[in-house]
Design a protein around this motif. Structure first.
Motif, PDB file in Angstrom:
ATOM      1  N   VAL A   1       0.830  -1.210   0.000  1.00  0.00           N
ATOM      2  CA  VAL A   1       0.000   0.000   0.000  1.00  0.00           C
ATOM      3  C   VAL A   1       0.860   1.254   0.000  1.00  0.00           C
ATOM      4  CG1 VAL A   1      -1.908  -1.162   1.158  1.00  0.00           C
ATOM      5  CG2 VAL A   1      -0.154  -0.048   2.527  1.00  0.00           C
ATOM      6  N   ALA A   2       2.100   1.149  -0.470  1.00  0.00           N
ATOM      7  CA  ALA A   2       3.020   2.282  -0.371  1.00  0.00           C
ATOM      8  C   ALA A   2       2.483   3.519  -1.081  1.00  0.00           C
ATOM      9  CB  ALA A   2       4.383   1.892  -0.946  1.00  0.00           C
ATOM     10  N   ARG A   3       1.733   3.322  -2.179  1.00  0.00           N
ATOM     11  CA  ARG A   3       1.220   4.463  -2.928  1.00  0.00           C
ATOM     12  C   ARG A   3      -0.235   4.781  -2.590  1.00  0.00           C
ATOM     13  NH1 ARG A   3       2.637   3.465  -9.147  1.00  0.00           N
ATOM     14  NH2 ARG A   3       1.771   1.415  -8.655  1.00  0.00           N
ATOM     15  N   ALA A   4      -0.813   4.079  -1.621  1.00  0.00           N
ATOM     16  CA  ALA A   4      -2.210   4.330  -1.265  1.00  0.00           C
ATOM     17  C   ALA A   4      -2.349   5.696  -0.608  1.00  0.00           C
ATOM     18  CB  ALA A   4      -2.718   3.242  -0.323  1.00  0.00           C
ATOM     19  N   PRO A   5      -3.434   6.441  -0.899  1.00  0.00           N
ATOM     20  CA  PRO A   5      -3.582   7.781  -0.326  1.00  0.00           C
ATOM     21  C   PRO A   5      -3.747   7.778   1.179  1.00  0.00           C
ATOM     22  CG  PRO A   5      -5.572   7.093  -1.501  1.00  0.00           C
ATOM     23  CD  PRO A   5      -4.512   6.112  -1.844  1.00  0.00           C
ATOM     24  N   GLY A   6      -4.272   6.705   1.752  1.00  0.00           N
ATOM     25  CA  GLY A   6      -4.486   6.700   3.195  1.00  0.00           C
ATOM     26  C   GLY A   6      -3.220   6.561   4.001  1.00  0.00           C
ATOM     27  N   VAL A   7      -2.078   6.232   3.361  1.00  0.00           N
ATOM     28  CA  VAL A   7      -0.833   6.032   4.085  1.00  0.00           C
ATOM     29  C   VAL A   7      -0.071   7.342   4.256  1.00  0.00           C
ATOM     30  CG1 VAL A   7       1.357   4.769   4.052  1.00  0.00           C
ATOM     31  CG2 VAL A   7      -0.724   3.678   3.244  1.00  0.00           C
ATOM     32  N   GLY A   8      -0.288   8.275   3.399  1.00  0.00           N
ATOM     33  CA  GLY A   8       0.441   9.530   3.482  1.00  0.00           C
ATOM     34  C   GLY A   8       0.107  10.315   4.725  1.00  0.00           C
ATOM     35  N   GLY A   9       1.057  11.090   5.173  1.00  0.00           N
ATOM     36  CA  GLY A   9       0.831  11.939   6.337  1.00  0.00           C
ATOM     37  C   GLY A   9       0.842  11.215   7.656  1.00  0.00           C
ATOM     38  N   LEU A  10       1.478  10.047   7.725  1.00  0.00           N
ATOM     39  CA  LEU A  10       1.519   9.318   8.993  1.00  0.00           C
ATOM     40  C   LEU A  10       2.398  10.009  10.021  1.00  0.00           C
ATOM     41  CD1 LEU A  10       1.639   5.570   7.912  1.00  0.00           C
ATOM     42  CD2 LEU A  10      -0.264   6.859   8.848  1.00  0.00           C
ATOM     43  N   ALA A  11       3.247  10.916   9.597  1.00  0.00           N
ATOM     44  CA  ALA A  11       4.088  11.624  10.565  1.00  0.00           C
ATOM     45  C   ALA A  11       3.257  12.442  11.534  1.00  0.00           C
ATOM     46  CB  ALA A  11       5.069  12.538   9.828  1.00  0.00           C
ATOM     47  N   GLU A  12       2.035  12.813  11.132  1.00  0.00           N
ATOM     48  CA  GLU A  12       1.175  13.573  12.024  1.00  0.00           C
ATOM     49  C   GLU A  12       0.575  12.691  13.106  1.00  0.00           C
ATOM     50  OE1 GLU A  12      -1.721  15.235   9.503  1.00  0.00           O
ATOM     51  OE2 GLU A  12      -0.308  16.414   8.299  1.00  0.00           O
ATOM     52  N   THR A  13       0.614  11.369  12.941  1.00  0.00           N
ATOM     53  CA  THR A  13       0.050  10.452  13.923  1.00  0.00           C
ATOM     54  C   THR A  13       1.138  10.032  14.899  1.00  0.00           C
ATOM     55  OG1 THR A  13      -1.463   9.641  12.243  1.00  0.00           O
ATOM     56  CG2 THR A  13      -1.215   8.303  14.221  1.00  0.00           C
ATOM     57  N   ALA A  14       0.926  10.358  16.165  1.00  0.00           N
ATOM     58  CA  ALA A  14       1.979  10.137  17.159  1.00  0.00           C
ATOM     59  C   ALA A  14       2.100   8.673  17.555  1.00  0.00           C
ATOM     60  CB  ALA A  14       1.717  10.997  18.397  1.00  0.00           C
ATOM     61  N   GLN A  15       0.956   7.950  17.670  1.00  0.00           N
ATOM     62  CA  GLN A  15       0.980   6.600  18.193  1.00  0.00           C
ATOM     63  C   GLN A  15       1.300   5.590  17.102  1.00  0.00           C
ATOM     64  OE1 GLN A  15       0.813   5.795  21.337  1.00  0.00           O
ATOM     65  NE2 GLN A  15       0.465   7.927  21.965  1.00  0.00           N
ATOM     66  N   PRO A  16       2.299   4.706  17.306  1.00  0.00           N
ATOM     67  CA  PRO A  16       2.587   3.663  16.304  1.00  0.00           C
ATOM     68  C   PRO A  16       1.388   2.759  16.030  1.00  0.00           C
ATOM     69  CG  PRO A  16       4.387   3.853  17.879  1.00  0.00           C
ATOM     70  CD  PRO A  16       3.272   4.703  18.411  1.00  0.00           C
ATOM     71  N   SER A  17       0.571   2.469  17.063  1.00  0.00           N
ATOM     72  CA  SER A  17      -0.601   1.611  16.850  1.00  0.00           C
ATOM     73  C   SER A  17      -1.589   2.249  15.879  1.00  0.00           C
ATOM     74  CB  SER A  17      -1.285   1.323  18.183  1.00  0.00           C
ATOM     75  OG  SER A  17      -1.700   2.533  18.806  1.00  0.00           O
ATOM     76  N   GLU A  18      -1.742   3.580  15.954  1.00  0.00           N
ATOM     77  CA  GLU A  18      -2.644   4.261  15.036  1.00  0.00           C
ATOM     78  C   GLU A  18      -2.080   4.239  13.618  1.00  0.00           C
ATOM     79  OE1 GLU A  18      -5.882   6.374  13.573  1.00  0.00           O
ATOM     80  OE2 GLU A  18      -5.562   5.228  15.409  1.00  0.00           O
ATOM     81  N   ARG A  19      -0.765   4.358  13.480  1.00  0.00           N
ATOM     82  CA  ARG A  19      -0.156   4.271  12.156  1.00  0.00           C
ATOM     83  C   ARG A  19      -0.404   2.896  11.540  1.00  0.00           C
ATOM     84  NH1 ARG A  19       5.712   6.709  13.960  1.00  0.00           N
ATOM     85  NH2 ARG A  19       5.031   8.822  14.481  1.00  0.00           N
ATOM     86  N   ARG A  20      -0.214   1.863  12.332  1.00  0.00           N
ATOM     87  CA  ARG A  20      -0.427   0.515  11.815  1.00  0.00           C
ATOM     88  C   ARG A  20      -1.897   0.298  11.449  1.00  0.00           C
ATOM     89  NH1 ARG A  20       3.926  -0.636  15.563  1.00  0.00           N
ATOM     90  NH2 ARG A  20       5.579  -1.762  14.443  1.00  0.00           N
ATOM     91  N   ARG A  21      -2.799   0.847  12.240  1.00  0.00           N
ATOM     92  CA  ARG A  21      -4.218   0.691  11.915  1.00  0.00           C
ATOM     93  C   ARG A  21      -4.556   1.353  10.585  1.00  0.00           C
ATOM     94  NH1 ARG A  21      -8.688   3.148  11.567  1.00  0.00           N
ATOM     95  NH2 ARG A  21      -7.752   5.140  12.135  1.00  0.00           N
ATOM     96  N   ARG A  22      -4.019   2.535  10.358  1.00  0.00           N
ATOM     97  CA  ARG A  22      -4.291   3.229   9.103  1.00  0.00           C
ATOM     98  C   ARG A  22      -3.672   2.494   7.919  1.00  0.00           C
ATOM     99  NH1 ARG A  22      -2.968   9.516   9.746  1.00  0.00           N
ATOM    100  NH2 ARG A  22      -3.404   9.343   7.496  1.00  0.00           N
ATOM    101  N   ILE A  23      -2.522   1.875   8.121  1.00  0.00           N
ATOM    102  CA  ILE A  23      -1.913   1.083   7.051  1.00  0.00           C
ATOM    103  C   ILE A  23      -2.792  -0.123   6.721  1.00  0.00           C
ATOM    104  CG2 ILE A  23       0.050  -0.404   6.485  1.00  0.00           C
ATOM    105  CD1 ILE A  23       1.805   1.555   8.068  1.00  0.00           C
ATOM    106  N   LEU A  24      -3.317  -0.801   7.769  1.00  0.00           N
ATOM    107  CA  LEU A  24      -4.212  -1.927   7.524  1.00  0.00           C
ATOM    108  C   LEU A  24      -5.511  -1.470   6.885  1.00  0.00           C
ATOM    109  CD1 LEU A  24      -3.699  -4.129  10.714  1.00  0.00           C
ATOM    110  CD2 LEU A  24      -2.892  -4.578   8.395  1.00  0.00           C
TER     111      LEU A  24
END
Length: 678
Positions: A343-366
């Motif tokens: 999902v490297a090019r998926a639009p939902g993955v961009g801007g993860l730097a704004e998400t502080a929690q690693p668990s939230e980043r992983r959830r958005r990637i899934l």
């Protein structure tokens, strides 16, 4: 505990065989007996049959020694080993070619964790030149250094299963070349999940039962018969690679660790590898294996080297990592390396730097991975809304997590696997009403039927007996957090009104069963037996059915459950007394009656109703009721097999390989994701 049971069995068998049985035989053959036994003449031959059977059973139980594993006799047929190796090879190769388990072949390293195990030093030969400390090595080298007795730890997605599969592939080569042990990879997640219909029917788990369970799983997965597997295990010709210790239920995981230690001790030359997540393993006693290693997270250098060697397939991931530094914190395991690459090019993955929690980043990637997967299937497989797919996969995931595995079982194939998986909120509003109605219905029917024949005082004492068992089971709801105790006024009013049709149904059942009487020569006992059975049967059926919807069964009743149950029973006795005693004062009811016959009949009838009612509600009605409720709530598809084919086309499910209709989630992380968000 077994020794105590044998002593009790010997004493009871002696008492029954030497005292009660001769009395019953004399009774049946018209020999003189005490006058107080004469009214029970019709019980004589049934008593002889029951007491005789009891004496035989208890005598056999007391005489036999502790259960031992049967000796293995006979020889293994020629060619069995070659067929087993071929079966294992096919299964291992198939799982290694699954996309999520194979595409991310990074350089996995592990470090020694000697404090994680408690080896029995007297049962092994240690390497004197073994390196000390947390030395980095490969899993294969760690296995060899341990002497084939290893605990493999890792974080979720670290690659534990893949490492076991690769180790199995290596052992297969050795088994062919130099007659090494046959490796079998077994998932421990389903161990200890089987529950009896009644708590007191629970069997004690022993090392023999664990051995047979493991051999049964090997037979299901690899076609290795249990007798042949037992022979190979005794000869050290079977290597056990056990995955998913963390997926075993928390309450039985320490027990399983103890049994695994016994199994390892019983087979000194056993090749044994156990894999588990770190956090779950730390909550149980240590395994007595020779060594332990933990898979290390992937570092930036490892990921960069892997991406450089992967070519254009992971070019998008490389660009995404360069654009967003926060993604480096996510790509710390093979699982997340693959998912993020997809999902490297998926639009939902961009801007993860704004998400502080690693668990939230992983959830958005899934989230992005699932959204992308739902665009894959072919139109001929059906068209489902994304929200519907997530809801159905969520229920399948909750069922899988409840059973401790990743396998998806279709409700059309085995509806019973969905027992206890109905969300409590679906019936939460009904539970307080049922909690009042079931004991009150028992008290109403029993009190009304006992009063005219057995007197006011006997009715006050006997009417709460059928309600006591129901009240204690209802108390499990309160202790389990499904309802609040004490009940509020609304629950008491609505529950009492609901008890009226239940009591009427019980009375109708009693009327149907009253003619002819069970024991014509003992009408009082016969009536009391019928009252006890019919006043408890329908509440027990209801409790059994509710137990199939929400799992509230426990092996033993706690003090709090008994206290709440007895409190409800005393309330019932008080209510019966308020009605019956004034009627006795005015001569409408007699004060006393045949109490002994009434007590024996009500007690035996209640016990029979408890067993038959719960078995009927939980075993018969409960086999299909949870699936019906889940389909009605749109949490399960009506055409489940078709939906599973659709989900497999998306990649969110993969074929399990056992049958054409068997599927499983690609990883336990997906089970947790769908169960929590579906």
């Amino acid at each position: 505990m077994r020794a105590l049971w044998r002593v009790v069995a010997i004493i009871v068998a002696a008492a029954v065989g030497a005292v009660l049985l001769p009395i019953a035989i004399n009774f049946a053959t018209d020999q003189p007996l005490p006058l107080w036994l004469e009214p029970y003449q019709s019980w004589s031959w049934p008593a002889v049959a029951v007491l005789g059977s009891l004496a035989v059973i208890l005598g056999f139980t007391a005489a036999r020694g502790p259960a031992t594993r049967p000796a293995v006799t006979g020889k293994v047929r020629p060619g069995a080993r070659e067929r087993a190796l071929e079966n294992v090879h096919e299964q291992v190769a198939r799982q290694l070619t699954i996309k999520l388990g194979d595409i991310a072949r990074a350089d996995i390293r592990a470090e020694r964790r000697p404090d994680a195990v408690s080896p029995v030093l007297s049962a092994q030969v240690r390497r004197l030149n073994a390196p000390e400390g947390a030395t980095s090595t490969t899993v294969r080298h760690a296995f060899e250094d341990s002497g084939c007795s290893l605990l493999l730890l890792g974080q979720p997605g670290a690659g534990k299963t893949t490492q076991l599969l690769e180790l199995a592939a290596d052992l297969l080569g050795e088994a062919r070349d130099c007659a090494g042990p046959v490796p079998v990879l077994i998932d421990l997640g389903g161990w200890g999940r089987d529950r009896p219909l009644l708590p007191f029917l629970k069997r004690e788990r022993t090392v023999d039962s664990l051995r047979e369970w493991l051999l049964g799983r090997a037979q299901e997965s690899y076609g290795v018969g249990t007798r042949i597997g037992r022979t190979w295990l005794d000869k050290g010709e079977l290597a056990l690679l056990l995955d998913g210790l963390d997926e075993v239920a928390d309450e039985v995981r320490p027990e399983l660790v103890g049994l695994l230690n016994e199994l390892s001790d019983a087979h000194g030359d056993l090749v044994l590898v156990v894999a588990s997540r770190i956090a779950e393993y730390e909550r149980c006693p240590p395994l007595q294996l020779a060594a332990a290693s933990a898979i290390l997270p992937l570092g930036r250098e490892q990921v960069s080297a892997y991406l450089a060697g992967a070519g254009s397939e992971f070019a998008d991931l490389g660009r995404a990592l360069d654009a967003d530094e926060s993604l480096w914190e996510v790509v710390d395991s093979p699982f997340w390396l693959h998912v993020l690459a997809s999902v490297a090019r998926a639009p939902g993955v961009g801007g993860l730097a704004e998400t502080a929690q690693p668990s939230e980043r992983r959830r958005r990637i899934l989230d992005a991975y699932v959204a992308q997967a739902l665009r894959r299937p072919r139109p001929e497989l059906g068209c489902y809304a994304p929200e519907q797919v997530l809801r159905w996969l969520g229920q399948f995931a909750r069922s899988a997590r409840h059973l401790g595995w990743t396998t998806v079982i279709s409700p059309q194939v085995m509806p019973s696997v969905f027992k206890g998986t109905v969300p409590a909120g679906f019936i939460a509003a009904l539970l307080p009403t049922l909690g009042v109605a079931l004991p009150v219905a028992s008290v109403l029917q029993a009190g009304a039927m006992l009063a005219t024949r057995f007197g006011a005082l006997s009715t006050v004492a006997l009417a709460p007996l059928p309600a006591t068992v129901a009240a204690i089971l209802v108390a499990k709801w309160a202790v389990g957090g499904h309802i609040r105790w004490p009940f509020d006024r609304r629950s008491w009013i609505v529950g009492t009104l609901a008890a009226l049709p239940l009591a009427a149904a019980g009375y109708a059942l009693q009327t149907m069963m009253a003619d002819p009487p069970l024991f014509p020569d003992s009408p009082n006992f016969s009536l009391a037996l019928l009252i006890g059975f019919t006043s408890a049967f329908l509440p027990m059926v209801t409790l059994g059915a509710v137990g199939a919807l929400i799992n509230f069964w426990t092996a033993d009743s706690t003090d709090e459950e008994i206290r709440i149950g007895l409190s409800m029973s005393f309330l019932g006795a008080g209510a019966v007394g308020v009605v019956c005693l004034p009627l006795a004062v005015f001569g409408v009811l007699p004060w006393t009656g045949p109490f002994l016959a009434g007590f024996a009949g009500v007690w035996i009838g209640t016990a029979l109703a408890g067993g038959v009612g719960i078995l009927s509600g939980n075993g018969v009605i409960g086999a299909w009721l949870p699936v019906a409720v889940l389909i009605a709530a749109r949490l399960l598809p009506v055409r489940a097999n078709r939906f599973c084919r659709f989900a497999a086309a998306t990649g969110l499910l993969i074929p399990a390989g056992y049958t054409r209709t068997a599927y499983r989630f690609p990883h336990m992380i997906f089970v947790d994701y769908f169960a929590d968000h579906g």
